[in-house]
Motif scaffolding. Structure first.
Motif, PDB file in Angstrom:
ATOM      1  N   ASP A 349       0.898  -1.200   0.090  1.00  0.00           N
ATOM      2  CA  ASP A 349      -0.358  -0.147   0.198  1.00  0.00           C
ATOM      3  C   ASP A 349       0.968   1.067  -0.308  1.00  0.00           C
ATOM      4  O   ASP A 349       1.474   1.889   1.138  1.00  0.00           O
ATOM      5  CB  ASP A 349      -0.804   0.164   0.990  1.00  0.00           C
ATOM      6  CG  ASP A 349      -2.460   0.711   1.413  1.00  0.00           C
ATOM      7  OD1 ASP A 349      -2.537   1.933   0.399  1.00  0.00           O
ATOM      8  OD2 ASP A 349      -2.555   0.948   2.248  1.00  0.00           O
ATOM      9  N   TYR A 350       1.137   1.751  -1.147  1.00  0.00           N
ATOM     10  CA  TYR A 350       1.836   3.066  -1.412  1.00  0.00           C
ATOM     11  C   TYR A 350       1.677   3.996  -0.869  1.00  0.00           C
ATOM     12  O   TYR A 350       2.127   5.316  -0.249  1.00  0.00           O
ATOM     13  CB  TYR A 350       3.368   2.580  -2.704  1.00  0.00           C
ATOM     14  CG  TYR A 350       2.221   3.682  -4.143  1.00  0.00           C
ATOM     15  CD1 TYR A 350       1.691   4.923  -3.761  1.00  0.00           C
ATOM     16  CD2 TYR A 350       1.041   2.882  -4.607  1.00  0.00           C
ATOM     17  CE1 TYR A 350       1.232   5.297  -4.976  1.00  0.00           C
ATOM     18  CE2 TYR A 350       0.219   3.796  -5.493  1.00  0.00           C
ATOM     19  CZ  TYR A 350       0.088   4.709  -5.860  1.00  0.00           C
ATOM     20  OH  TYR A 350      -0.313   5.033  -6.417  1.00  0.00           O
ATOM     21  N   LEU A 356      -4.358  -2.638  -1.750  1.00  0.00           N
ATOM     22  CA  LEU A 356      -2.944  -3.531  -1.686  1.00  0.00           C
ATOM     23  C   LEU A 356      -2.437  -3.151  -3.417  1.00  0.00           C
ATOM     24  O   LEU A 356      -4.065  -3.710  -3.937  1.00  0.00           O
ATOM     25  CB  LEU A 356      -2.560  -4.433  -1.963  1.00  0.00           C
ATOM     26  CG  LEU A 356      -2.001  -4.808   0.125  1.00  0.00           C
ATOM     27  CD1 LEU A 356      -2.940  -5.921   0.385  1.00  0.00           C
ATOM     28  CD2 LEU A 356      -1.541  -4.887   0.901  1.00  0.00           C
ATOM     29  N   ASP A 357      -1.091  -2.124  -3.738  1.00  0.00           N
ATOM     30  CA  ASP A 357      -1.002  -1.895  -4.778  1.00  0.00           C
ATOM     31  C   ASP A 357      -0.303  -3.210  -5.151  1.00  0.00           C
ATOM     32  O   ASP A 357       0.290  -3.984  -4.883  1.00  0.00           O
ATOM     33  CB  ASP A 357      -0.706  -0.364  -5.157  1.00  0.00           C
ATOM     34  CG  ASP A 357      -1.085   0.638  -4.817  1.00  0.00           C
ATOM     35  OD1 ASP A 357      -2.866   0.388  -4.486  1.00  0.00           O
ATOM     36  OD2 ASP A 357      -0.695   0.757  -2.761  1.00  0.00           O
ATOM     37  N   PHE A 358      -0.155  -2.967  -6.302  1.00  0.00           N
ATOM     38  CA  PHE A 358       1.127  -3.869  -7.401  1.00  0.00           C
ATOM     39  C   PHE A 358       2.207  -2.684  -8.278  1.00  0.00           C
ATOM     40  O   PHE A 358       1.211  -1.615  -8.995  1.00  0.00           O
ATOM     41  CB  PHE A 358       0.344  -4.396  -8.477  1.00  0.00           C
ATOM     42  CG  PHE A 358      -1.148  -5.713  -7.495  1.00  0.00           C
ATOM     43  CD1 PHE A 358      -0.041  -6.735  -7.076  1.00  0.00           C
ATOM     44  CD2 PHE A 358      -1.531  -5.700  -8.452  1.00  0.00           C
ATOM     45  CE1 PHE A 358      -0.993  -7.565  -6.651  1.00  0.00           C
ATOM     46  CE2 PHE A 358      -2.799  -6.309  -7.960  1.00  0.00           C
ATOM     47  CZ  PHE A 358      -2.444  -7.458  -6.428  1.00  0.00           C
ATOM     48  N   TYR A 359       3.643  -2.831  -8.328  1.00  0.00           N
ATOM     49  CA  TYR A 359       4.294  -2.337  -8.986  1.00  0.00           C
ATOM     50  C   TYR A 359       5.093  -3.895  -9.323  1.00  0.00           C
ATOM     51  O   TYR A 359       5.576  -4.733  -9.231  1.00  0.00           O
ATOM     52  CB  TYR A 359       5.678  -2.287  -7.809  1.00  0.00           C
ATOM     53  CG  TYR A 359       6.393  -0.962  -9.144  1.00  0.00           C
ATOM     54  CD1 TYR A 359       6.517  -0.351  -9.087  1.00  0.00           C
ATOM     55  CD2 TYR A 359       8.003  -1.642  -9.271  1.00  0.00           C
ATOM     56  CE1 TYR A 359       7.449   0.905  -9.569  1.00  0.00           C
ATOM     57  CE2 TYR A 359       8.382  -1.233  -9.990  1.00  0.00           C
ATOM     58  CZ  TYR A 359       8.352   0.261 -10.027  1.00  0.00           C
ATOM     59  OH  TYR A 359       9.586   0.359 -11.031  1.00  0.00           O
ATOM     60  N   ASN A 410       6.429   5.489   4.390  1.00  0.00           N
ATOM     61  CA  ASN A 410       5.598   5.417   3.595  1.00  0.00           C
ATOM     62  C   ASN A 410       6.432   4.389   2.523  1.00  0.00           C
ATOM     63  O   ASN A 410       7.922   4.498   2.764  1.00  0.00           O
ATOM     64  CB  ASN A 410       5.663   7.033   2.385  1.00  0.00           C
ATOM     65  CG  ASN A 410       4.855   8.059   2.990  1.00  0.00           C
ATOM     66  OD1 ASN A 410       3.827   8.320   3.406  1.00  0.00           O
ATOM     67  ND2 ASN A 410       5.758   9.183   4.008  1.00  0.00           N
ATOM     68  N   ARG A 411       6.051   3.335   1.775  1.00  0.00           N
ATOM     69  CA  ARG A 411       6.806   2.306   0.865  1.00  0.00           C
ATOM     70  C   ARG A 411       7.694   2.969   0.635  1.00  0.00           C
ATOM     71  O   ARG A 411       6.484   3.055  -1.167  1.00  0.00           O
ATOM     72  CB  ARG A 411       5.644   1.155   1.249  1.00  0.00           C
ATOM     73  CG  ARG A 411       4.943   0.530   2.588  1.00  0.00           C
ATOM     74  CD  ARG A 411       4.245  -0.312   2.117  1.00  0.00           C
ATOM     75  NE  ARG A 411       4.276  -0.845   3.287  1.00  0.00           N
ATOM     76  CZ  ARG A 411       4.729  -2.011   4.444  1.00  0.00           C
ATOM     77  NH1 ARG A 411       6.021  -2.378   4.575  1.00  0.00           N
ATOM     78  NH2 ARG A 411       3.795  -2.097   5.717  1.00  0.00           N
ATOM     79  N   ILE A 532      -1.060  -1.138   6.022  1.00  0.00           N
ATOM     80  CA  ILE A 532      -1.778  -2.607   6.707  1.00  0.00           C
ATOM     81  C   ILE A 532      -0.603  -2.909   5.007  1.00  0.00           C
ATOM     82  O   ILE A 532       0.292  -2.325   4.754  1.00  0.00           O
ATOM     83  CB  ILE A 532      -3.362  -2.167   5.030  1.00  0.00           C
ATOM     84  CG1 ILE A 532      -3.473  -3.522   5.773  1.00  0.00           C
ATOM     85  CG2 ILE A 532      -3.097  -1.656   4.056  1.00  0.00           C
ATOM     86  CD1 ILE A 532      -5.013  -3.536   5.021  1.00  0.00           C
ATOM     87  N   ASP A 533      -0.543  -4.364   5.459  1.00  0.00           N
ATOM     88  CA  ASP A 533       0.184  -5.331   5.281  1.00  0.00           C
ATOM     89  C   ASP A 533      -0.645  -6.582   5.410  1.00  0.00           C
ATOM     90  O   ASP A 533      -0.967  -6.587   5.694  1.00  0.00           O
ATOM     91  CB  ASP A 533       1.423  -5.270   5.860  1.00  0.00           C
ATOM     92  CG  ASP A 533       2.762  -5.617   4.807  1.00  0.00           C
ATOM     93  OD1 ASP A 533       2.903  -5.723   3.380  1.00  0.00           O
ATOM     94  OD2 ASP A 533       4.212  -5.356   5.290  1.00  0.00           O
ATOM     95  N   GLU A 534       0.794  -6.999   4.539  1.00  0.00           N
ATOM     96  CA  GLU A 534       0.269  -8.490   4.694  1.00  0.00           C
ATOM     97  C   GLU A 534       1.198  -9.568   4.309  1.00  0.00           C
ATOM     98  O   GLU A 534       1.974  -9.271   3.433  1.00  0.00           O
ATOM     99  CB  GLU A 534      -1.203  -8.905   3.273  1.00  0.00           C
ATOM    100  CG  GLU A 534      -1.437 -10.328   3.198  1.00  0.00           C
ATOM    101  CD  GLU A 534      -1.399 -10.720   1.871  1.00  0.00           C
ATOM    102  OE1 GLU A 534      -3.299 -10.534   1.769  1.00  0.00           O
ATOM    103  OE2 GLU A 534      -1.870 -10.629   0.764  1.00  0.00           O
TER     104      GLU A 534
END
Length: 594
Positions: A349-350, A356-359, A410-411, A532-534
């Protein structure tokens, strides 16, 4: 003083030759492109903005993130081989990943490197092996491969770690070229090969890639997803010549095949349910994968980065039945509807919006792509507006990951780079086989800045990188980096960023659900900060890391609460949580810290 000369080629590359196959052009063609008056050839405004952006980046001083190369002091002597004999077989280009995990449960994160194996025409006295290094603390590692039994001699590509038998210690699955391998952890620092007993060999001629453990049906044990890059035999090997040079052939020369899904039977064995689950309904060239609950519906979906075909997003109905919905979700192609030579993929989650986003990394002449999760199962390509692809266009990009390196809440994004054509330097002035990796700092406003030049000597290393993994190797409260480099030694980067921010580590222990909490969502609330993280098992480019979650807190000195939503149902809430420590949260009980 800022010099513009190094800026011209990337600008020309981005705006002037986007339709040229850059690695296929002879040197004279590159010279013609490079010296063409760009102010007359390209749209003025985009060029001015791009140059201004690069100048601004160059002009800045040291970034808040500092990564130092300490490989030589670690005691690690491993060196990767791709097993090549000069024939340039395609699997040589895509090896290999690595894993960071605590194999002996002593609280320190250990390192497991995958290796290649001799291919036809290659003769060796001693077979190359994968290597396990025990973390002794203070960035010193001891080779325990022989004692552990993890010195697999197969052709290593992908790896995932998970406690598939829920006995309290992490097991290892290898996705190879040829037969795969499952290793069961005996709990005494050794592993046993249980491939045949478990039923997870997965064929003999496939070139493997990424792999993940996940609980696809919420029954409390870990199932197994295995991507299959393509089917290969020496008889079908394509000898490729381009502009007079012998180069590796691409995946388009080989027929795509479906991936494999294994159901955990709960007795140490697995059943191939690829057809029943819906996974076998489509064919691709799977590379990196990550399993994630992107829509917060309580079950785990699967994102597959496919090489030169549309990506896959397998939506889970909660019972282990999957439907491929990549096109509907907006993840199949980039902003322009172009398919990519996709390599690795990670999620995080940037923008701290709870989704959750994807890179995703890609081939040369394709920007690495940031897909922002908009909610309602939809994604948008925000690579250009976020600047999360700045500097990736001229490189082949591989392993990647979201990690908060400076603990500001911030990630950030780390990208491993290096060409797969080992002789690309002979016919390209734009790129190289060995290049530097890239670090994007999250600015906290939806944008990233490429701070590779200002973030320490660790970002100056030039090799051809593949897998990359992130964890706190010295337990000092920040995230370090380990990189597997093709045909070379690995790189270990110590995070020496100024320690002015707070953090929290979270280790999950499942009771009713799988022991490591794979698939669980963890939310941290600290004043105005919501994170948030997983927990994942297998991710990025054919690698594994992050069983222990890490949250940067910035200057916040108090955590209001931590929420854990376990796969299969159930939520634990802890309040008034202390900072700057690793907390173990046991399902259904209060957390403990150490």
């Amino acid at each position: 003083m800022v010099h513009l000369k190094p800026v011209i080629k990337p600008v020309c590359l981005l705006w002037g030759v986007s339709r040229a196959h850059l690695v296929g052009l002879p040197r004279v063609a590159f010279r013609r492109i490079a010296v063409r008056p760009w102010r007359m050839t390209f749209p003025a405004t985009p060029c001015i903005l791009l140059v201004a952006l690069i100048v601004a980046t160059e002009a800045r001083g040291q970034s808040p993130i500092l990564l130092h190369d300490i490989t030589e002091q670690t005691g690690i002597t491993f060196k990767h081989t791709d097993g090549g004999s000069g024939e340039r077989y395609i699997m040589e280009t895509v090896t290999a990943g690595l894993a960071l995990f605590d194999y002996d449960n002593d609280g320190d994160i250990d390192i497991y490197f995958l290796n290649g194996a001799p291919l036809r025409g290659t003769k060796v006295d001693d077979a190359p092996r994968n290597a396990l290094y025990r973390n002794d603390g203070d960035f010193h590692f001891t080779d325990v491969t022989k004692h552990s039994g993890l010195g697999d001699t197969g052709y290593g590509l992908g790896v995932a770690v998970g406690d598939y038998d829920n006995d309290g210690d992490p097991d290892v699955y290898l996705n190879n070229y040829g037969p795969n391998a499952m290793y069961s952890n005996n709990g005494d620092g050794t592993f046993s090969d249980v491939t045949v007993q478990s039923g997870t060999e997965n064929g003999k001629s496939e070139v493997g890639a990424g792999t993940c453990f996940l609980d696809m049906d919420g029954d409390g044990d870990l199932d197994l997803y295995v991507s299959r890059y393509l089917d290969f035999s020496y008889e079908t090997h394509v000898h490729n010549v381009w502009m007079g040079y012998h180069v590796y052939s691409g995946p388009e020369h080989y027929v795509p095949i479906p991936d494999t899904m294994y159901l955990n039977n709960g007795d140490g064995t697995f059943t191939d349910v690829s057809v029943e689950s819906g996974i076998a309904a489509v064919k691709g060239r799977g590379m990196g994968i990550v399993c994630a609950d992107y829509d917060n519906d309580g079950d785990t979906a699967i994102y597959v980065a496919n090489d030169s075909t549309a990506n896959f997003l397998f939506e889970n109905d909660g019972t282990g039945k999957f439907e491929e919905i990549d096109l509907l979700a907006g993840l199949a192609y980039d902003l322009y509807g172009k398919r990519h030579g996709s390599m690795g993929v990670d999620c995080g989650d940037y923008d701290n919006d709870g989704l959750l986003d994807f890179y995703q990394t890609s081939y040369q002449r394709q920007l690495a792509v940031l897909f922002r999760n908009m909610g309602d199962g939809l994604f948008e390509d925000v690579t250009l507006t976020s600047q999360a692809g700045d500097g990736t266009l001229q490189y082949v990009t591989w392993g990647n990951g979201f990690a908060d390196f400076n603990n500001d809440g911030n990630r950030d994004i780390f990208v491993a780079c290096g060409h797969l054509l080992d002789n690309v330097d002979l016919f390209s002035d734009i790129t190289s086989y060995k290049v530097r990796n890239i670090l994007f700092m999250n600015m906290g406003n939806g944008k990233f800045m490429n701070v590779s030049n200002q973030s320490g000597d660790g970002m100056q290393v030039k090799l051809s990188s593949r897998g990359v993994a992130f964890d706190d190797l010295d337990n000092d409260g920040d995230v370090d980096v380990v990189i597997l480099n093709s045909r070379s030694k690995p790189t270990v980067l110590r995070n020496d960023s100024p320690k002015k921010h707070h953090w929290l580590g979270v280790q999950l222990r499942g009771k009713k659900t799988n022991r490591d909490g794979v698939g669980a969502h963890v939310k941290v609330f600290a004043g105005d900060l919501k994170l948030i993280d997983e927990v994942h098992s297998g991710r990025s480019y054919q690698s594994h890391y992050g069983t222990r979650l890490h949250f940067g807190l910035g200057d916040r000195k108090h955590i209001d609460r931590v929420e854990v939503r376990w796969i299969g149902g159930g939520t634990d809430v802890l309040r008034d949580v202390p900072i700057d420590r690793v907390m173990t949260i046991v399902e259904g009980t209060a957390g403990t810290s150490h």
